[in-house]
Design a protein around this motif. Sequence first.
Motif, PDB file in Angstrom:
ATOM      1  N   GLU A 223       0.769  -1.315   0.121  1.00 36.68           N
ATOM      2  CA  GLU A 223       0.182  -0.088  -0.037  1.00 36.68           C
ATOM      3  C   GLU A 223       0.865   1.418  -0.228  1.00 36.68           C
ATOM      4  OE1 GLU A 223      -2.965   0.236  -0.776  1.00 36.68           O
ATOM      5  OE2 GLU A 223      -3.888  -1.865  -0.509  1.00 36.68           O
ATOM      6  N   THR A 266       0.091  -5.408  -6.072  1.00 34.20           N
ATOM      7  CA  THR A 266       0.330  -4.117  -5.902  1.00 34.20           C
ATOM      8  C   THR A 266      -0.008  -3.147  -7.288  1.00 34.20           C
ATOM      9  OG1 THR A 266       2.269  -4.496  -4.542  1.00 34.20           O
ATOM     10  CG2 THR A 266       1.874  -2.510  -5.455  1.00 34.20           C
ATOM     11  N   GLU A 304     -10.344  -4.981  -5.545  1.00 32.62           N
ATOM     12  CA  GLU A 304      -9.742  -3.809  -5.155  1.00 32.62           C
ATOM     13  C   GLU A 304     -10.719  -2.472  -5.387  1.00 32.62           C
ATOM     14  OE1 GLU A 304      -6.996  -2.956  -3.631  1.00 32.62           O
ATOM     15  OE2 GLU A 304      -6.181  -5.008  -3.056  1.00 32.62           O
TER      16      GLU A 304
END
Length: 366
Positions: A223, A266, A304
Amino acid sequence: MRKDGALWALGAMSGTSLDGVDAAMVRTDGLTIEAFGPSAYRPYTPEEQEAIRAALGRWPGDPAVAAAAEVVETAHAELLSRFTGAEVLGFHGQTLAHDPQGRGTHQCGNGALLAQVLDLPTVWDFRTSDVAMGGQGAPLAPFFHFALARHIGATEPLAFLNLGGVGNLTWIDPAAPGPEAEGALLAFDTGPANAPLNDLLRARLGQSHDHDGALAAAGEADEAFVASVLRDPWFDAPPPKSLDRNDFAGLIDRLEMLPDADAAATLAAVAAASVAAGQIHFPAPVSRILVTGGGRLNPVLMAELRRRIPAAIDPVEAVGLNGDMLEAQAFAFLAVRVLRKLATSAPGTTGAPTLVGGGQISRPDP
Ligand SMILES: Nc1ncnc2c1ncn2[C@@H]1O[C@H](COP(=O)(O)OP(=O)(O)OP(=O)(O)O)[C@@H](O)[C@H]1O
Ligand SMILES: CC(=O)N[C@H]1[C@@H]2OC[C@@H](O2)[C@@H](O)[C@@H]1O[C@H](C)C(=O)O
């Protein structure tokens, strides 16, 4: 064609993911959608894809561009000759370089040649005139998104999100009198979507993409890295804005320290966070975002998005549309608009100062 009549249009799109050519038919008068017709897909072979990849970022005059154009024309001729009953072709071509503030925008593939080969009036080179007028030349799907919003009976503001190589989003007020009206549309590229993910999988594992998000699902997003990417001033900059496929290509080098699964997680998070960041630009909040393009098939990317955005996030299939073919359909729709001399972009979609009708028309020899 009757001046105001509908016709069967065939649209073809070779997108920034470089995976292949999508083609689909739509019956339309350029305002409303009467019917959806057949569609088909032709993947590029690894050799073809390599020829296109070698030409990315290059401009006409470069031999690599000529080689890529030949690949693109051949693949389109092969795929499009399978269709019957089309009255016009909307041919997007393959974007090799996009630099609206600088050298312009270039989609390779000669529409005049396809008009002859397929014996079909062909509308092509959709983006050049918008850029010449001072617009971004992208995104161009928004006028089609407006027609789709009406087609599905939407009455409240909603958004269409396309997750291809790059992401692009269209905010729509379906109650506006039409797509040209001020305030009807606000569109922009959201950021990198599948392109960096595909590049990562290709570089590390020799795979074309993270199928069903399997690799990302096994990892954890960094993050802090996501936040650092999102600090790029590009995300806060108000629309209009558009990206070249490789504008964020450097991301994968910055992820070198992360294991494969974490790096994939990511990059999926970066794609979703880019979309979430785009919400600050919406003229009014939306309760629903309809997702099209290959990224809707990546469950990690969808999760997400849902985690970061307070709206229903659904694939366009939820409203009966085809998320694999929506952009090909868009260029079928836009081809009819060009034939009818209707606008294809507006200040709210590409930032052009006025309404712009893009596209060249090539007709086969009689
Ligand atoms: N099952 C799947 N799981 C995960 N990702 C997928 C899946 N299917 C497709 N994708 C992703 O979607 C990409 C293709 O998306 P799409 O065809 O919408 O892109 P495009 O039209 O080439 O791009 P653009 O809209 O930027 O022009 C693939 O390269 C891959 O990254
Ligand atoms: C220059 C160019 O080809 N841009 C594409 C690309 O792929 C997604 C995003 O970046 C969007 O801006 C656009 O495509 C869609 C079809 C559009 O013009 O709406």
